[in-house]
Design a protein around this motif. Structure first.
Motif, PDB file in Angstrom:
ATOM      1  N   VAL A   1       1.049  -0.877   0.007  1.00 53.28           N
ATOM      2  CA  VAL A   1       0.049  -0.112   0.270  1.00 53.28           C
ATOM      3  C   VAL A   1       0.452   1.101   0.114  1.00 53.28           C
ATOM      4  O   VAL A   1       1.316   1.294   0.921  1.00 53.28           O
ATOM      5  CB  VAL A   1      -1.227   0.016   1.117  1.00 53.28           C
ATOM      6  N   MET A   2       0.792   2.307  -0.948  1.00 53.78           N
ATOM      7  CA  MET A   2       1.220   3.390  -1.229  1.00 53.78           C
ATOM      8  C   MET A   2       0.741   4.584  -0.360  1.00 53.78           C
ATOM      9  O   MET A   2      -0.479   4.674  -1.116  1.00 53.78           O
ATOM     10  CB  MET A   2       1.919   3.862  -2.706  1.00 53.78           C
ATOM     11  N   VAL A   3       0.832   5.234   0.649  1.00 49.02           N
ATOM     12  CA  VAL A   3       0.272   6.285   1.141  1.00 49.02           C
ATOM     13  C   VAL A   3       0.650   7.611   0.975  1.00 49.02           C
ATOM     14  O   VAL A   3       2.220   7.844   0.508  1.00 49.02           O
ATOM     15  CB  VAL A   3      -0.182   6.363   2.335  1.00 49.02           C
ATOM     16  N   GLN A   4       0.485   8.743   0.405  1.00 46.45           N
ATOM     17  CA  GLN A   4       1.170   9.907   0.189  1.00 46.45           C
ATOM     18  C   GLN A   4       0.755  10.864   2.293  1.00 46.45           C
ATOM     19  O   GLN A   4       0.268  11.331   2.846  1.00 46.45           O
ATOM     20  CB  GLN A   4      -0.248  10.610   0.226  1.00 46.45           C
ATOM     21  N   GLN A   5       2.042  11.176   1.709  1.00 44.76           N
ATOM     22  CA  GLN A   5       2.659  12.014   3.045  1.00 44.76           C
ATOM     23  C   GLN A   5       2.396  13.503   2.208  1.00 44.76           C
ATOM     24  O   GLN A   5       1.563  13.835   0.985  1.00 44.76           O
ATOM     25  CB  GLN A   5       3.927  12.336   3.761  1.00 44.76           C
ATOM     26  N   LEU A   6       1.664  14.894   3.523  1.00 41.60           N
ATOM     27  CA  LEU A   6       1.330  15.819   2.963  1.00 41.60           C
ATOM     28  C   LEU A   6       1.729  16.607   1.696  1.00 41.60           C
ATOM     29  O   LEU A   6       1.254  16.951   0.764  1.00 41.60           O
ATOM     30  CB  LEU A   6       0.598  17.030   4.298  1.00 41.60           C
ATOM     31  N   ARG A   7       3.480  16.566   1.835  1.00 41.03           N
ATOM     32  CA  ARG A   7       3.951  17.826   1.808  1.00 41.03           C
ATOM     33  C   ARG A   7       4.049  16.612  -0.289  1.00 41.03           C
ATOM     34  O   ARG A   7       3.755  17.197  -1.548  1.00 41.03           O
ATOM     35  CB  ARG A   7       5.913  17.500   1.960  1.00 41.03           C
TER      36      ARG A   7
ATOM     37  N   GLU B   1     -13.679  16.015  -3.225  1.00 37.46           N
ATOM     38  CA  GLU B   1     -14.172  16.575  -4.557  1.00 37.46           C
ATOM     39  C   GLU B   1     -13.719  17.854  -4.643  1.00 37.46           C
ATOM     40  O   GLU B   1     -13.662  17.980  -6.112  1.00 37.46           O
ATOM     41  CB  GLU B   1     -15.682  16.057  -4.295  1.00 37.46           C
ATOM     42  N   ASP B   2     -13.573  18.555  -3.810  1.00 42.88           N
ATOM     43  CA  ASP B   2     -12.906  19.646  -3.872  1.00 42.88           C
ATOM     44  C   ASP B   2     -11.573  20.322  -4.287  1.00 42.88           C
ATOM     45  O   ASP B   2     -11.087  21.191  -4.176  1.00 42.88           O
ATOM     46  CB  ASP B   2     -13.577  21.255  -2.961  1.00 42.88           C
ATOM     47  N   GLY B   3     -10.931  19.272  -4.359  1.00 45.20           N
ATOM     48  CA  GLY B   3      -9.338  19.004  -4.252  1.00 45.20           C
ATOM     49  C   GLY B   3      -8.293  19.651  -3.193  1.00 45.20           C
ATOM     50  O   GLY B   3      -7.191  19.878  -3.501  1.00 45.20           O
ATOM     51  N   ASP B   4      -9.189  19.427  -2.318  1.00 45.03           N
ATOM     52  CA  ASP B   4      -8.114  20.273  -1.279  1.00 45.03           C
ATOM     53  C   ASP B   4      -7.908  18.747  -0.085  1.00 45.03           C
ATOM     54  O   ASP B   4      -8.139  18.670   0.928  1.00 45.03           O
ATOM     55  CB  ASP B   4      -9.113  20.866   0.086  1.00 45.03           C
ATOM     56  N   VAL B   5      -6.336  18.269  -0.966  1.00 47.18           N
ATOM     57  CA  VAL B   5      -5.949  17.416  -0.217  1.00 47.18           C
ATOM     58  C   VAL B   5      -5.747  17.166   0.805  1.00 47.18           C
ATOM     59  O   VAL B   5      -5.619  16.943   1.763  1.00 47.18           O
ATOM     60  CB  VAL B   5      -4.620  17.086  -1.373  1.00 47.18           C
ATOM     61  N   GLU B   6      -5.140  18.540   1.492  1.00 53.88           N
ATOM     62  CA  GLU B   6      -4.506  19.410   2.942  1.00 53.88           C
ATOM     63  C   GLU B   6      -5.542  18.162   3.793  1.00 53.88           C
ATOM     64  O   GLU B   6      -5.212  18.369   5.297  1.00 53.88           O
ATOM     65  CB  GLU B   6      -4.038  20.326   3.385  1.00 53.88           C
ATOM     66  N   SER B   7      -7.422  18.437   3.368  1.00 52.78           N
ATOM     67  CA  SER B   7      -8.315  18.532   3.961  1.00 52.78           C
ATOM     68  C   SER B   7      -8.153  17.093   5.051  1.00 52.78           C
ATOM     69  O   SER B   7      -9.104  16.239   5.490  1.00 52.78           O
ATOM     70  CB  SER B   7      -9.991  18.561   3.962  1.00 52.78           C
ATOM     71  N   LEU B   8      -7.027  15.987   4.272  1.00 55.56           N
ATOM     72  CA  LEU B   8      -7.421  14.503   4.880  1.00 55.56           C
ATOM     73  C   LEU B   8      -6.739  14.146   6.158  1.00 55.56           C
ATOM     74  O   LEU B   8      -6.306  13.286   5.970  1.00 55.56           O
ATOM     75  CB  LEU B   8      -6.459  13.623   2.935  1.00 55.56           C
ATOM     76  N   TYR B   9      -5.661  15.000   5.948  1.00 60.25           N
ATOM     77  CA  TYR B   9      -4.645  15.165   6.684  1.00 60.25           C
ATOM     78  C   TYR B   9      -4.904  15.993   8.458  1.00 60.25           C
ATOM     79  O   TYR B   9      -6.245  16.758   8.700  1.00 60.25           O
ATOM     80  CB  TYR B   9      -2.933  15.757   7.060  1.00 60.25           C
ATOM     81  N   VAL B  10      -4.382  15.577  10.236  1.00 56.76           N
ATOM     82  CA  VAL B  10      -4.240  16.749  10.543  1.00 56.76           C
ATOM     83  C   VAL B  10      -4.119  17.848  10.556  1.00 56.76           C
ATOM     84  O   VAL B  10      -3.378  18.318   9.630  1.00 56.76           O
ATOM     85  CB  VAL B  10      -3.262  15.982  12.027  1.00 56.76           C
ATOM     86  N   GLU B  11      -4.994  18.935  11.379  1.00 56.93           N
ATOM     87  CA  GLU B  11      -5.596  20.041  10.943  1.00 56.93           C
ATOM     88  C   GLU B  11      -3.986  21.097  11.257  1.00 56.93           C
ATOM     89  O   GLU B  11      -3.167  22.079  11.112  1.00 56.93           O
ATOM     90  CB  GLU B  11      -6.261  20.765  11.047  1.00 56.93           C
ATOM     91  N   ARG B  12      -3.426  20.922  12.109  1.00 57.80           N
ATOM     92  CA  ARG B  12      -2.220  21.759  13.259  1.00 57.80           C
ATOM     93  C   ARG B  12      -1.257  19.680  13.211  1.00 57.80           C
ATOM     94  O   ARG B  12      -0.874  19.061  12.735  1.00 57.80           O
ATOM     95  CB  ARG B  12      -3.013  22.404  13.850  1.00 57.80           C
ATOM     96  N   GLY B  13      -0.699  20.494  14.085  1.00 57.42           N
ATOM     97  CA  GLY B  13      -0.042  20.087  15.207  1.00 57.42           C
ATOM     98  C   GLY B  13       1.689  19.847  14.107  1.00 57.42           C
ATOM     99  O   GLY B  13       2.187  20.584  13.854  1.00 57.42           O
ATOM    100  N   GLU B  14       2.017  18.688  14.064  1.00 53.63           N
ATOM    101  CA  GLU B  14       3.234  18.114  13.066  1.00 53.63           C
ATOM    102  C   GLU B  14       2.774  18.509  11.672  1.00 53.63           C
ATOM    103  O   GLU B  14       3.532  18.765  11.427  1.00 53.63           O
ATOM    104  CB  GLU B  14       3.481  17.094  13.655  1.00 53.63           C
ATOM    105  N   GLY B  15       1.746  18.203  11.869  1.00 55.24           N
ATOM    106  CA  GLY B  15       0.820  18.505  10.268  1.00 55.24           C
ATOM    107  C   GLY B  15       1.356  17.126   9.581  1.00 55.24           C
ATOM    108  O   GLY B  15       2.539  17.143   9.715  1.00 55.24           O
ATOM    109  N   GLY B  16       0.824  16.479   8.510  1.00 59.72           N
ATOM    110  CA  GLY B  16       0.967  15.691   7.778  1.00 59.72           C
ATOM    111  C   GLY B  16       0.307  14.020   7.666  1.00 59.72           C
ATOM    112  O   GLY B  16       0.420  13.342   6.694  1.00 59.72           O
ATOM    113  N   HIS B  17      -0.084  14.065   8.802  1.00 62.18           N
ATOM    114  CA  HIS B  17      -0.765  12.071   8.822  1.00 62.18           C
ATOM    115  C   HIS B  17      -1.853  12.485   8.789  1.00 62.18           C
ATOM    116  O   HIS B  17      -2.761  13.161   9.118  1.00 62.18           O
ATOM    117  CB  HIS B  17      -0.259  11.633  10.138  1.00 62.18           C
ATOM    118  N   TYR B  18      -2.403  10.890   8.271  1.00 61.30           N
ATOM    119  CA  TYR B  18      -3.685  11.418   8.020  1.00 61.30           C
ATOM    120  C   TYR B  18      -4.957  12.082   9.280  1.00 61.30           C
ATOM    121  O   TYR B  18      -4.165  11.359  10.695  1.00 61.30           O
ATOM    122  CB  TYR B  18      -3.965   9.575   7.507  1.00 61.30           C
ATOM    123  N   SER B  19      -5.801  11.778   9.454  1.00 59.71           N
ATOM    124  CA  SER B  19      -6.833  12.371   9.818  1.00 59.71           C
ATOM    125  C   SER B  19      -7.935  11.145  10.037  1.00 59.71           C
ATOM    126  O   SER B  19      -7.550  10.549   9.500  1.00 59.71           O
ATOM    127  CB  SER B  19      -7.430  13.539   9.638  1.00 59.71           C
TER     128      SER B  19
END
Length: 419
Positions: free
Chosen positions: A335-341, A379-397
Motif C-alpha cells: 500500500v502506497m500512502v501519501q505524506q502531505l508534502r 471532490e473539492d481538490g483540497d488534499v490537505e483536508s485528508l490530514y490532521v489540521e495542525r500540530g506536526e502535520g502531514g499524517h492522516y486524520s
C-alpha cells in the motif's frame, strides 16, 4: 578620521550581528544543515527509549505515551494530546478487537509512521477501523521514520511470533530515500539519533549492511564512524553536502526569500509563546507549516529523481516481501500512502513514483497493490483536508483512516471470494 573609524566599527559589528542572526535562523530551518555532527548529550540519549541494535529503533512492548501534537495556540487549552499504546508484542493496541488465537481471519500491518498512524489516538487508527470492519484483531507494527527496508526487517523478525493470514505493507514514497540511508541526519537534518541498517544490491542479490551502532552509547561518538556513514549513506554526497550552510551564513540565509519568511514565522511563534497569547491578524503556526511545505518542494523533487535512478533497489525489496509471503504462506498487499508534502506536489505534477504500482502488478501475480491516492480524492481538490489540521502535520486524520480501512477491507473480502 574618528567618524570613519566609527563607521568601520559599526559595519564590523553589523556584519557580526548579521552572521550570528543568520546562523541562528538557518539552524532552525528544516531544509538547511548547519552541522555534520551535532552534539548528542546523555539527556537526549536517555529519552531515546526505542533504540534497537538490529533495526536502529523500534516501538517497545507494553508502553503508553501521551504526545502533545501542538494542536493549540499559546494560552489555549491543550486539545490534542494523543495516546500511543503498545501491547506485549510491541504492536500498537487495537481497541476494537483483542487478539484471538482461534480467529478464523488474522491480519497484520507493517510500515512507517503512516502505518503506525501518528498524531491520532489508538481508537482512530485505520487498524482499529479495519478490525471493526473485519471483526478481528489487526496488529500494527508501523515504525516512525521507517523505510521499506526496516519494515521488511521487522516483518521477518516479528512474523514467526505473530503469524497472520494477511500482511499489509504500508509506506510513503519517502521510502525511496530511506532505503538509501544509514544516518537520517544526512537527509533529514537534525534527526541525529536515527542510525539504521540498509540493503545494497550485490550482483543482483540483496546484501544487508548492518547498523554501525550496536549499543545506544555508541551514538555519543558518531564522528568516529564518519567514514562508514559517509560511504554507505547515499545522501551524504547528493543531499547533505549541497545543503550544508557555511560562512558567510548571511549569504545562505538571504539567498532564498522563503528562508526569511520561515524565520519570521518562527519568530512570531516564539513571541506568542513568550506573551502567552496569540498575536491577532496572523496564524503563525499555519504560516510556518505552509512555509515548511514550500521549503520541502526541492526534497520531493529529489525523491522523484531517486525513483528514476534507484527503482531497482525498491523493486528488489518488494520481491523480498513477495518471496517471504510465499515462504510463510500469507497474502501480501503493498500500500502506497501519501505524506502531505507529496500530496500537494502530486496534485499538480502526478505521482513521484511514476508507474511503480503498475509495474509491480505486472510482475507479481500474488501481490495486491493499492495506490491510496486514487481512493482518497476530495471532490473539492483540497488534499490537505485528508490530514490532521495542525500540530506536526502531514499524517492522516481519523476520518481518512476510516476510509483507508474500508479500502483494505475490500481487499480481504475480494481475496476470500477468489479462494
Amino acid at each position: 578620521m574618528l567618524p570613519l573609524v566609527a563607521i568601520v566599527l559599526a559595519l564590523v559589528v553589523g556584519v557580526i550581528v548579521l552572521e550570528s542572526v543568520s546562523y541562528r535562523a538557518l539552524d532552525r530551518i528544516p531544509s538547511v544543515a548547519t552541522e555534520e555532527f551535532p552534539e548528542i548529550d546523555r539527556e537526549l540519549l536517555g529519552k531515546f527509549s526505542s533504540f534497537d541494535p538490529e533495526l536502529g529503533w523500534c516501538p517497545q512492548p507494553n508502553r503508553e505515551k501521551q504526545k502533545d501534537t501542538g494542536d493549540h495556540l499559546p494560552g489555549e487549552e491543550v486539545r490534542s494530546v494523543v495516546t500511543y499504546s503498545t501491547d506485549e508484542y510491541a504492536s500498537r493496541v487495537c481497541p476494537a478487537r483483542d487478539r484471538d488465537e482461534d480467529a478464523a481471519l488474522t491480519v497484520s500491518t507493517y510500515g512507517d509512521s503512516y502505518c503506525f498512524c501518528r498524531e491520532v489516538d489508538n481508537d482512530e487508527t485505520f487498524q482499529h477501523y479495519l478490525a471493526q470492519e473485519l471483526d478481528t484483531h489487526v496488529a500494527n507494527y508501523g515504525g516512525g521514520n521507517y523505510g521499506l527496508d526496516q519494515a521488511l526487517m521487522r516483518l521477518e523478525r516479528q512474523y514467526p511470533d505473530d503469524p497472520t493470514d494477511h500482511v499489509f505493507m504500508v509506506v510513503t514514497a519517502s521510502s525511496i530515500a530511506r532505503i538509501l540511508s544509514v544516518w537520517k541526519h544526512y537527509q533529514e537534518f537534525g534527526n541525529i539519533l536515527a542510525v539504521k541498517p540498509r540493503y545494497v544490491l550485490e550482483d543482483g542479490d540483496l546484501e544487508r549492511v548492518d547498523s554501525p551502532v550496536d549499543e545506544k552509547e555508541g551514538l555519543l561518538d558518531l564522528e568516529s564512524k564518519a567514514d562508514f556513514l559517509r560511504e554507505h549513506d547515499f545522501h551524504y554526497d547528493h543531499w547533505f553536502e549541497p545543503h550544508f550552510a557555511s560562512r558567510p551564513y548571511a549569504t545562505d540565509f538571504l539567498e532564498k526569500n522563503e528562508h526569511v519568511r520561515y524565520a519570521a514565522y518562527t519568530a512570531g511563534k516564539e513571541l506568542e509563546r513568550r506573551l502567552g497569547r496569540s498575536v491577532p491578524g496572523i496564524d503563525f503556526d499555519l504560516a510556518q507549516t505552509q512555509s515548511a511545505l514550500r521549503l520541502e518542494r526541492p526534497r520531493v523533487r529529489y525523491h522523484e529523481r531517486l525513483f528514476d535512478t534507484h527503482e531497482f533497489l525498491f523493486d528488489a525489496l518488494i520481491e523480498e516481501f513477495v518471496d517471504y509471503a510465499d515462504e510463510q504462506g500469507f497474502e501480501p498487499t503493498f500500500v502506497m500512502v501519501q505524506q502531505l508534502r507529496y500530496a500537494t506536489y502530486e496534485s499538480e505534477h502526478g505521482p513521484i513514483y511514476g508507474d511503480l504500482l503498475d509495474r509491480l502488478d505486472d510482475r507479481y501475480d500474488d501481490l495486491t497493490t493499492i495506490d491510496m491516492a486514487t481512493h482518497l480524492s476530495p471532490e473539492d481538490g483540497d488534499v490537505e483536508s485528508l490530514y490532521v489540521e495542525r500540530g506536526e502535520g502531514g499524517h492522516y486524520s481519523p476520518e481518512t483512516n476510516a476510509e483507508i480501512a474500508e479500502v483494505l477491507a475490500e481487499v480481504v473480502a475480494e481475496r476470500a471470494i477468489a479462494e
